[in-house]
Write a protein that holds these residues in place. Structure first.
Motif, PDB file in Angstrom:
ATOM      1  N   GLU A 134      39.055 -21.321  59.161  1.00 42.56           N
ATOM      2  CA  GLU A 134      39.078 -22.129  60.388  1.00 42.56           C
ATOM      3  C   GLU A 134      40.394 -21.937  61.150  1.00 42.56           C
ATOM      4  OE1 GLU A 134      38.234 -26.305  59.747  1.00 42.56           O
ATOM      5  OE2 GLU A 134      39.080 -26.767  61.729  1.00 42.56           O
ATOM      6  N   ALA A 135      41.486 -21.958  60.413  1.00 46.51           N
ATOM      7  CA  ALA A 135      42.795 -21.800  61.057  1.00 46.51           C
ATOM      8  C   ALA A 135      42.940 -20.411  61.684  1.00 46.51           C
ATOM      9  CB  ALA A 135      43.907 -22.036  60.035  1.00 46.51           C
ATOM     10  N   LEU A 136      42.468 -19.385  61.007  1.00 42.45           N
ATOM     11  CA  LEU A 136      42.548 -18.023  61.548  1.00 42.45           C
ATOM     12  C   LEU A 136      41.647 -17.892  62.774  1.00 42.45           C
ATOM     13  CD1 LEU A 136      42.583 -16.036  58.174  1.00 42.45           C
ATOM     14  CD2 LEU A 136      44.473 -16.187  59.814  1.00 42.45           C
ATOM     15  N   ARG A 137      40.433 -18.489  62.671  1.00 44.16           N
ATOM     16  CA  ARG A 137      39.491 -18.472  63.800  1.00 44.16           C
ATOM     17  C   ARG A 137      40.135 -19.098  65.032  1.00 44.16           C
ATOM     18  NH1 ARG A 137      35.575 -21.496  61.374  1.00 44.16           N
ATOM     19  NH2 ARG A 137      34.907 -19.698  60.152  1.00 44.16           N
ATOM     20  N   ALA A 138      40.817 -20.201  64.822  1.00 41.33           N
ATOM     21  CA  ALA A 138      41.443 -20.917  65.941  1.00 41.33           C
ATOM     22  C   ALA A 138      42.499 -20.065  66.631  1.00 41.33           C
ATOM     23  CB  ALA A 138      42.055 -22.226  65.438  1.00 41.33           C
ATOM     24  N   LYS A 139      43.105 -19.140  65.870  1.00 42.25           N
ATOM     25  CA  LYS A 139      44.124 -18.254  66.457  1.00 42.25           C
ATOM     26  C   LYS A 139      43.514 -16.960  66.991  1.00 42.25           C
ATOM     27  CE  LYS A 139      48.201 -20.232  65.531  1.00 42.25           C
ATOM     28  NZ  LYS A 139      49.344 -20.338  66.469  1.00 42.25           N
ATOM     29  N   GLY A 140      42.176 -16.806  66.834  1.00 41.38           N
ATOM     30  CA  GLY A 140      41.525 -15.593  67.330  1.00 41.38           C
ATOM     31  C   GLY A 140      41.615 -14.404  66.397  1.00 41.38           C
ATOM     32  N   VAL A 141      41.774 -14.653  65.103  1.00 40.21           N
ATOM     33  CA  VAL A 141      41.878 -13.559  64.135  1.00 40.21           C
ATOM     34  C   VAL A 141      40.489 -13.200  63.603  1.00 40.21           C
ATOM     35  CG1 VAL A 141      42.807 -12.850  61.879  1.00 40.21           C
ATOM     36  CG2 VAL A 141      44.189 -14.279  63.430  1.00 40.21           C
ATOM     37  N   THR A 142      40.190 -11.894  63.545  1.00 38.81           N
ATOM     38  CA  THR A 142      38.964 -11.412  62.912  1.00 38.81           C
ATOM     39  C   THR A 142      39.253 -11.127  61.443  1.00 38.81           C
ATOM     40  OG1 THR A 142      38.279 -10.382  64.977  1.00 38.81           O
ATOM     41  CG2 THR A 142      37.181  -9.616  62.960  1.00 38.81           C
ATOM     42  N   VAL A 143      38.436 -11.752  60.549  1.00 44.10           N
ATOM     43  CA  VAL A 143      38.617 -11.549  59.112  1.00 44.10           C
ATOM     44  C   VAL A 143      37.598 -10.524  58.621  1.00 44.10           C
ATOM     45  CG1 VAL A 143      38.577 -12.648  56.830  1.00 44.10           C
ATOM     46  CG2 VAL A 143      39.497 -13.898  58.818  1.00 44.10           C
ATOM     47  N   HIS A 144      38.127  -9.492  57.904  1.00 46.12           N
ATOM     48  CA  HIS A 144      37.271  -8.473  57.294  1.00 46.12           C
ATOM     49  C   HIS A 144      37.244  -8.757  55.797  1.00 46.12           C
ATOM     50  CE1 HIS A 144      37.752  -5.834  60.971  1.00 46.12           C
ATOM     51  NE2 HIS A 144      38.764  -6.672  61.104  1.00 46.12           N
ATOM     52  N   GLY A 145      36.125  -9.377  55.311  1.00 44.10           N
ATOM     53  CA  GLY A 145      36.150  -9.881  53.939  1.00 44.10           C
ATOM     54  C   GLY A 145      35.167  -9.199  53.008  1.00 44.10           C
ATOM     55  N   ASP A 146      35.402  -9.359  51.706  1.00 44.87           N
ATOM     56  CA  ASP A 146      34.412  -8.912  50.732  1.00 44.87           C
ATOM     57  C   ASP A 146      33.280  -9.954  50.689  1.00 44.87           C
ATOM     58  OD1 ASP A 146      35.390 -11.050  49.299  1.00 44.87           O
ATOM     59  OD2 ASP A 146      35.949  -9.890  47.527  1.00 44.87           O
ATOM     60  N   ASP A 147      32.279  -9.705  49.856  1.00 47.58           N
ATOM     61  CA  ASP A 147      31.102 -10.589  49.869  1.00 47.58           C
ATOM     62  C   ASP A 147      31.464 -12.031  49.541  1.00 47.58           C
ATOM     63  OD1 ASP A 147      29.551  -8.510  50.594  1.00 47.58           O
ATOM     64  OD2 ASP A 147      28.730  -8.114  48.584  1.00 47.58           O
ATOM     65  N   ARG A 148      32.392 -12.209  48.628  1.00 45.99           N
ATOM     66  CA  ARG A 148      32.744 -13.563  48.235  1.00 45.99           C
ATOM     67  C   ARG A 148      33.431 -14.300  49.379  1.00 45.99           C
ATOM     68  NH1 ARG A 148      35.419 -12.117  42.446  1.00 45.99           N
ATOM     69  NH2 ARG A 148      35.334 -14.332  41.920  1.00 45.99           N
ATOM     70  N   VAL A 149      34.275 -13.619  50.121  1.00 51.17           N
ATOM     71  CA  VAL A 149      34.901 -14.268  51.288  1.00 51.17           C
ATOM     72  C   VAL A 149      33.835 -14.566  52.334  1.00 51.17           C
ATOM     73  CG1 VAL A 149      36.573 -13.988  53.160  1.00 51.17           C
ATOM     74  CG2 VAL A 149      37.138 -13.169  50.854  1.00 51.17           C
ATOM     75  N   ARG A 150      32.893 -13.614  52.511  1.00 48.72           N
ATOM     76  CA  ARG A 150      31.876 -13.768  53.555  1.00 48.72           C
ATOM     77  C   ARG A 150      30.984 -14.981  53.292  1.00 48.72           C
ATOM     78  NH1 ARG A 150      28.498  -8.945  54.558  1.00 48.72           N
ATOM     79  NH2 ARG A 150      28.123  -9.933  56.578  1.00 48.72           N
ATOM     80  N   SER A 151      30.873 -15.370  52.035  1.00 45.78           N
ATOM     81  CA  SER A 151      30.013 -16.526  51.739  1.00 45.78           C
ATOM     82  C   SER A 151      30.623 -17.825  52.277  1.00 45.78           C
ATOM     83  CB  SER A 151      29.774 -16.626  50.227  1.00 45.78           C
ATOM     84  OG  SER A 151      30.967 -17.013  49.568  1.00 45.78           O
ATOM     85  N   TYR A 152      31.892 -17.763  52.716  1.00 44.16           N
ATOM     86  CA  TYR A 152      32.542 -18.964  53.274  1.00 44.16           C
ATOM     87  C   TYR A 152      32.558 -18.986  54.799  1.00 44.16           C
ATOM     88  CZ  TYR A 152      34.215 -19.990  48.568  1.00 44.16           C
ATOM     89  OH  TYR A 152      34.286 -20.288  47.234  1.00 44.16           O
TER      90      TYR A 152
END
Lengths: 422, 422
Positions: A284-302
């Protein structure tokens, strides 16, 4: 004589002048070097109109060739920027002189007096990109540490650099420092960099400052010893014993406070035991700053907006509002990821566990390891060194932020009273 | 697959094993490393018959190919020599551990705790000649400083080195140090050295030990950072204010105490103002020791047996009972000669004048500068370092005798309590 031969001869002439000037400069006392730096600062301010005019030619050419506004901004000089550059030179003058410092000393059992003292390197070559302020910064740091400078900036800044070096050389005329102590590598061709890279015996060390491809080409092609700098694929590891609020703050600061620099975070690794508590808040905090997260499957589940990470993402030095993310099952797995993909620049752990901090510090083999602090602190100014010529990511000679002492070598001085070896 | 491809693959496998072992070795405490060194020493003594047998094969092959008795002597191992090698390993165990030492530390204004600590380099490659004792010495120094060793000795000692490395690896089995931390570069071909020189990313530093041609070929062809060692064209300058008796003694000691080593004097320079008093006595003393003097015309006027010096003599590293000699008109002329022809290893001044000593020390840009002492003192043991891996004649990373601290890098450890960059 071919154009190439002419250029090589011209390079050799200039390098030999730098070498001779370096020998004269090396034994000068601090006062002489500081006076020369102040003369340079004064001359830069006085020559601002001339410098801005030459810079205008470079900027115009860059515009015509479709250079991005971001690069144009880095290339551009104004009277204000020149005043700031001159001020930085005065700041270098105010720093202590590393030359002559006794690094170690003892009296040997046979009565010989042994001292290891700092001495200049000799001639330092700097290869850099389109920011003309580096021309002056690098020259000032070299001069203060008793070294002659051979400067090779981007050809896009050649007019600016030519005038800047001319102004510095003329300023040195009235000082004890020889004008030849600051030299621009002549020419803008690819070969002119090659002459510098193969000038073993004339140039004592090369410091490339720039992207990975520039640095690789210098390391591969150079016979002069090289100090690698600046590529940073930095990671933040959030331990299962982390304070979640602190971890979110450090991650956001490390990624977004200035994403275009080498000590910005490019990856974060989260211990599985804290993923439920940490990831929703972090995403949420990264989204608010406009950051794109490139995650593995476990991160993507969040988070639905997390982009699938590829092998390339683990290696990426984005220098943008992107970050790679992975859930790991242990501190050791985090370390293994960092060893496999990192650039050995800066890694951070966030944890309240003293044993975990100690283990991370012991196992991570990077120039800087942060415990409960942002990766952004790896910086000569932040470390209190007053200035930096770059951040070394290699292990020989200098590692991490390089300041004036890293621009010196040492010499042993041994004094006896007719001592013979038995 | 071609033989070359097979050899390259085998090299990569071995280097990767060394790298993994280095990562395990790096955080080990001193006690674990010292125990491993004692295990190696014990195993070498126990395996003496096996080592002597393998060495016999190398010696026989060397004899058949017409190798000189001097080189055969350097190559040969006996039970006594093996005991001495094991004793040297125990001495390394007794030295302080450089790893973990805090090189600098402070608390920054923002409360961040900054420490720069010594860490191992990682994997150290050593390229050396026909003395198999170097195999063990180098391995012991690497291991004590937390580094994995990739050893590449002369092909003439390959059987000896294979057994020595095998004995060391087996000894490590029973210790906390992984057996893969000591590795012999596989193969005896020219290409096998090339694999080591281009193993950037697998090997962190290369230290060539040997003659000028070996060192040059490594510097020119290597993408791994190199520390140059050992070439010594050392000079003794006799100032016009010298004590003549002391000057003669220092010159004779520097030339003749052990002429085959890099810190032996190869040139002497005499101030014209003291030539009448010094040269007749010096030439007589050198003659008595069987030294051939290669002099300029002014030196030759003092002795009929002085051979005319050529440009090559000024550059020569004789490593024999020969010395070049020149009369100079000033200390500055002596410095200019040294700058033009020396190898920046060790230079000595003999003088009773404090200003002359100070000026010589300031102007001579060598790894070691001696005042009223023999050049022969430039040596890790003599300097009190306990051991040395070589004498660096370059300016980056290490200069002069290199001991355990010179086999380390550093890392910054920064500890905060949630510090963010503003």
């Amino acid at each position: 004589m071919s154009e190439q031969d002419r250029e090589r001869e011209e390079f050799q002439r200039v390098a030999r002048r730098a070498r001779a000037a370096g020998a004269e400069l090396a034994p000068l006392p601090r006062a002489a070097k500081d006076a020369a730096l102040h003369a340079i600062a004064d001359a830069l301010v006085a020559a601002a109109p001339e410098i801005v005019k030459a810079n205008g030619t470079d900027v115009e050419r860059a515009r015509e060739s479709g250079t991005s506004e971001y690069m144009i901004d880095r290339l551009s000089l104004s009277a204000d920027r020149i005043a700031a550059i001159a001020e930085a030179v005065r700041n270098v003058a105010a720093l202590p002189d590393p030359v002559g410092e006794t690094v170690r000393g003892s009296v040997l059992p046979n009565g010989l007096d042994l001292r290891q003292i700092r001495v200049p390197l000799g001639v330092v070559g700097i290869i850099y990109e389109g920011r003309p302020n580096v021309t002056v910064d690098a020259a000032a740091l070299c001069l203060k540490s008793g070294n002659a400078a051979m400067l090779r900036g981007s050809s896009s800044a050649y007019e600016s650099n030519t005038v800047l070096v001319g102004v510095m050389q003329n300023a040195l005329e009235a000082t004890d420092v020889p004008r030849d102590a600051v030299q621009l590598v002549p020419g803008t061709s690819r070969e002119s960099v090659g002459h510098l890279m193969r000038a073993r015996g004339l140039v004592d060390v090369l410091i490339p400052r720039g992207g990975a491809s520039l640095i690789n080409s210098v390391v591969e092609g150079s016979t002069v010893p090289v100090i690698e700098t600046g590529v940073g694929n930095c990671s933040v590891y959030v331990d299962d014993a982390a304070d979640v609020g602190m971890a979110v703050d450090i991650l956001v600061n490390a990624k977004t406070q200035r994403p275009s620099v080498c000590n910005a975070a490019e990856t974060f690794l989260v211990h599985a035991g804290i993923a439920d508590a940490f990831l929703p808040r972090a995403l949420e905090a990264l989204r608010a700053k406009g950051v794109t997260v490139h995650g593995d499957d476990r991160v993507r589940s969040y988070g639905e907006d997390v982009v699938p990470a590829t092998e390339d993402d683990w290696r990426a030095e984005y220098l943008s509002m992107d970050i790679a993310a992975r859930v790991v099952d242990s501190l050791e797995d985090a370390v293994a990821h960092i060893r496999a993909y990192g650039s050995d620049h800066t890694e951070a752990i966030v944890t309240t566990s003293q044993p975990a901090a100690r283990r991370f510090v012991a196992l991570v083999d990077s120039a800087a390891v942060m415990v409960n602090a942002s990766t952004r602190f790896t910086d000569g100014e932040e470390f209190g060194f007053g200035a930096e010529i770059g951040i070394s990511t290699q292990k020989l000679h200098a590692r991490g932020p390089m300041a004036l002492p890293e621009l010196t070598s040492t010499k042993y001085v041994v004094t006896g009273e007719g001592h013979l070896r038995g």
